[in-house]
Design a protein around this motif. Sequence first.
Motif, PDB file in Angstrom:
ATOM      1  N   SER A 334       0.824  -1.210   0.000  1.00 44.87           N
ATOM      2  CA  SER A 334       0.000   0.000   0.000  1.00 44.87           C
ATOM      3  C   SER A 334       0.861   1.264   0.000  1.00 44.87           C
ATOM      4  O   SER A 334       1.727   1.443   0.853  1.00 44.87           O
ATOM      5  CB  SER A 334      -0.901   0.016   1.231  1.00 44.87           C
ATOM      6  N   MET A 335       0.600   2.140  -0.943  1.00 39.83           N
ATOM      7  CA  MET A 335       1.311   3.424  -0.961  1.00 39.83           C
ATOM      8  C   MET A 335       0.844   4.315   0.188  1.00 39.83           C
ATOM      9  O   MET A 335       1.555   5.252   0.565  1.00 39.83           O
ATOM     10  CB  MET A 335       1.123   4.129  -2.303  1.00 39.83           C
ATOM     11  N   PHE A 336      -0.343   4.030   0.734  1.00 37.60           N
ATOM     12  CA  PHE A 336      -0.748   4.787   1.932  1.00 37.60           C
ATOM     13  C   PHE A 336       0.153   4.394   3.098  1.00 37.60           C
ATOM     14  O   PHE A 336       0.620   5.245   3.848  1.00 37.60           O
ATOM     15  CB  PHE A 336      -2.223   4.518   2.275  1.00 37.60           C
ATOM     16  N   ALA A 337       0.397   3.083   3.250  1.00 39.86           N
ATOM     17  CA  ALA A 337       1.299   2.623   4.319  1.00 39.86           C
ATOM     18  C   ALA A 337       2.695   3.198   4.114  1.00 39.86           C
ATOM     19  O   ALA A 337       3.368   3.609   5.071  1.00 39.86           O
ATOM     20  CB  ALA A 337       1.347   1.100   4.338  1.00 39.86           C
ATOM     21  N   ALA A 358       4.017  14.186  -0.033  1.00 41.01           N
ATOM     22  CA  ALA A 358       3.980  12.716  -0.019  1.00 41.01           C
ATOM     23  C   ALA A 358       3.357  12.169  -1.302  1.00 41.01           C
ATOM     24  O   ALA A 358       3.883  11.235  -1.921  1.00 41.01           O
ATOM     25  CB  ALA A 358       3.200  12.228   1.204  1.00 41.01           C
ATOM     26  N   PHE A 359       2.227  12.751  -1.724  1.00 35.96           N
ATOM     27  CA  PHE A 359       1.582  12.278  -2.962  1.00 35.96           C
ATOM     28  C   PHE A 359       2.456  12.564  -4.187  1.00 35.96           C
ATOM     29  O   PHE A 359       2.467  11.795  -5.137  1.00 35.96           O
ATOM     30  CB  PHE A 359       0.172  12.898  -3.128  1.00 35.96           C
ATOM     31  N   TRP A 360       3.185  13.668  -4.153  1.00 36.83           N
ATOM     32  CA  TRP A 360       4.108  13.968  -5.258  1.00 36.83           C
ATOM     33  C   TRP A 360       5.221  12.922  -5.315  1.00 36.83           C
ATOM     34  O   TRP A 360       5.558  12.407  -6.389  1.00 36.83           O
ATOM     35  CB  TRP A 360       4.689  15.383  -5.083  1.00 36.83           C
ATOM     36  N   VAL A 411      -7.869  16.265   3.809  1.00 36.41           N
ATOM     37  CA  VAL A 411      -8.469  15.002   3.342  1.00 36.41           C
ATOM     38  C   VAL A 411      -7.362  14.046   2.882  1.00 36.41           C
ATOM     39  O   VAL A 411      -7.368  12.859   3.222  1.00 36.41           O
ATOM     40  CB  VAL A 411      -9.472  15.255   2.187  1.00 36.41           C
ATOM     41  N   LEU A 412      -6.396  14.585   2.133  1.00 40.30           N
ATOM     42  CA  LEU A 412      -5.267  13.747   1.689  1.00 40.30           C
ATOM     43  C   LEU A 412      -4.476  13.235   2.883  1.00 40.30           C
ATOM     44  O   LEU A 412      -4.044  12.083   2.919  1.00 40.30           O
ATOM     45  CB  LEU A 412      -4.322  14.547   0.780  1.00 40.30           C
ATOM     46  N   PHE A 413      -4.293  14.106   3.854  1.00 41.56           N
ATOM     47  CA  PHE A 413      -3.526  13.714   5.032  1.00 41.56           C
ATOM     48  C   PHE A 413      -4.219  12.559   5.764  1.00 41.56           C
ATOM     49  O   PHE A 413      -3.577  11.582   6.180  1.00 41.56           O
ATOM     50  CB  PHE A 413      -3.350  14.917   5.969  1.00 41.56           C
ATOM     51  N   ALA A 414      -5.536  12.659   5.864  1.00 38.49           N
ATOM     52  CA  ALA A 414      -6.294  11.575   6.521  1.00 38.49           C
ATOM     53  C   ALA A 414      -6.108  10.253   5.777  1.00 38.49           C
ATOM     54  O   ALA A 414      -6.045   9.180   6.392  1.00 38.49           O
ATOM     55  CB  ALA A 414      -7.777  11.951   6.596  1.00 38.49           C
ATOM     56  N   GLN A 415      -6.007  10.325   4.458  1.00 40.48           N
ATOM     57  CA  GLN A 415      -5.788   9.086   3.685  1.00 40.48           C
ATOM     58  C   GLN A 415      -4.428   8.482   4.045  1.00 40.48           C
ATOM     59  O   GLN A 415      -4.298   7.276   4.247  1.00 40.48           O
ATOM     60  CB  GLN A 415      -5.818   9.358   2.164  1.00 40.48           C
ATOM     61  N   ILE A 416      -3.412   9.362   4.109  1.00 36.05           N
ATOM     62  CA  ILE A 416      -2.066   8.865   4.414  1.00 36.05           C
ATOM     63  C   ILE A 416      -2.059   8.158   5.769  1.00 36.05           C
ATOM     64  O   ILE A 416      -1.461   7.097   5.929  1.00 36.05           O
ATOM     65  CB  ILE A 416      -1.048  10.040   4.405  1.00 36.05           C
TER      66      ILE A 416
END
Length: 442
Positions: A334-337, A358-360, A411-416
Amino acid sequence: MKEDQDRFILRGQTLAFSGNPFEVGVEDAVDYRQDGAVVVEGGRIADVGAATDIIKQYTCAPVINYGDALIMAGFIDTHTHYPQVDIIGSNSQGLVDWLQKHTFPCEAQFDNKAVAENSAEFFLDQCFLNGITTASVYCTVHPQSAESFFEAATRRNVCMAAGKVCMDSNTPADLADTAQTAYDQSKALIERWHDEGRNQYAITPRFALTSSPAQLEALGGLWSEHPTALMQTHLSETKDEIARVLEQHPTYDSYFQVYQSFGLTGEGAIFGHCIHLSDDERRAIAVSGAAIAHCPTSNAFMGSGIFDLDATRRTAPEIIVSLASDVGAGVSFSMFATMRAAYEATRLHGVVLHPAEAFWMATCAGAKAMRLDDRLGNLVPGMDADLVVLDLKSNPLIARRVARAEDFFDVLFAQIIMADDRAVKETYVAGNIVYQRAQAST
Ligand code: GUN
Ligand code: ZN
């Protein structure tokens, strides 16, 4: 008309990058639309814009409406080992013990093509389930392990880099090649697979401890003969490894210098880990144009150390730092992990990684590391339609957190911090759906 028939529109929230957030700041780097649309045609991104404009402009094209799900470029994993899927989470005393106890016995099975084929298919399924659409992959020493992987990638029309691992020293006899066979087999694989369809070849000396100077020299020579191939290896993962490398190469000042002296650096070189680099090594990597594959779940799991992103960037601001799972020393596809572990690593060095950064790193930086940034890794017209659609409320806990989010970055941070593979709703490769979550969670 044919053009209209294979043209379609994806509607949802959209995330693209117009710049590098580390350089231009997160606000200027991010191109976010709450109601955006992506036009896909012939496997490529034809257009990106506001949904209302796009739908008005492309009246005949069917629209797939993803509501408030997020459409973005697929994730890019710049360092991973497909043969190690069966040893994820295997305990050890550290890198060398782990290699001897778990990795080498597992990789020895890959002289059997059926084993390689089975693992390659499973690995690619796991990539798609996690929204990974491109990776730079280590095979085993057996050329057929690379054959099997490229055959599987070709069947799926996915852009993957891979290479036969080269190792002729400190290696069990059944996993050893030589300087000459490493050169000959890698060369034959390059001629067969590099730039064949979407495949990319990565020349792959495992690391300085398992390659003799003669092998490193042969592979440096091979790379100069095939400069558009990639080169991947491990660098500066543990302190013990560094000490051993310098013992074996007493005339060099640093671990990186060993690779450099054999012509194994430059654009298209991807160095995994890079945890314990000196400032001189960081600067030398940046000057050469090579990239770092930051493998944070692996670094923590193996107790190898905590990569210092901030110090690396302060020493060498132009250095490319991409993200990588390092499966199977890394513990998750998982890229989130991976982003979460990268966030934690910066935290442990007293710095906060912004979600846009992080997403970049998980997309554009990976494409840059692999020299594919003109083709993929971003939502830009002309790029390949390798996409992921993310459910930003993929479980009830995230949904409650997202309901209180301050803005899109939050919202992105919550996903991470909280998301896992259940957030991946659909994965597209060259405009085709290759993974679809059967039932989106409530
Ligand atoms: N160093 C040399 N080989 C390996 C490997 O397979 N995994 C990791 N994490 N480090 C290595
Ligand atoms: Zn690795």
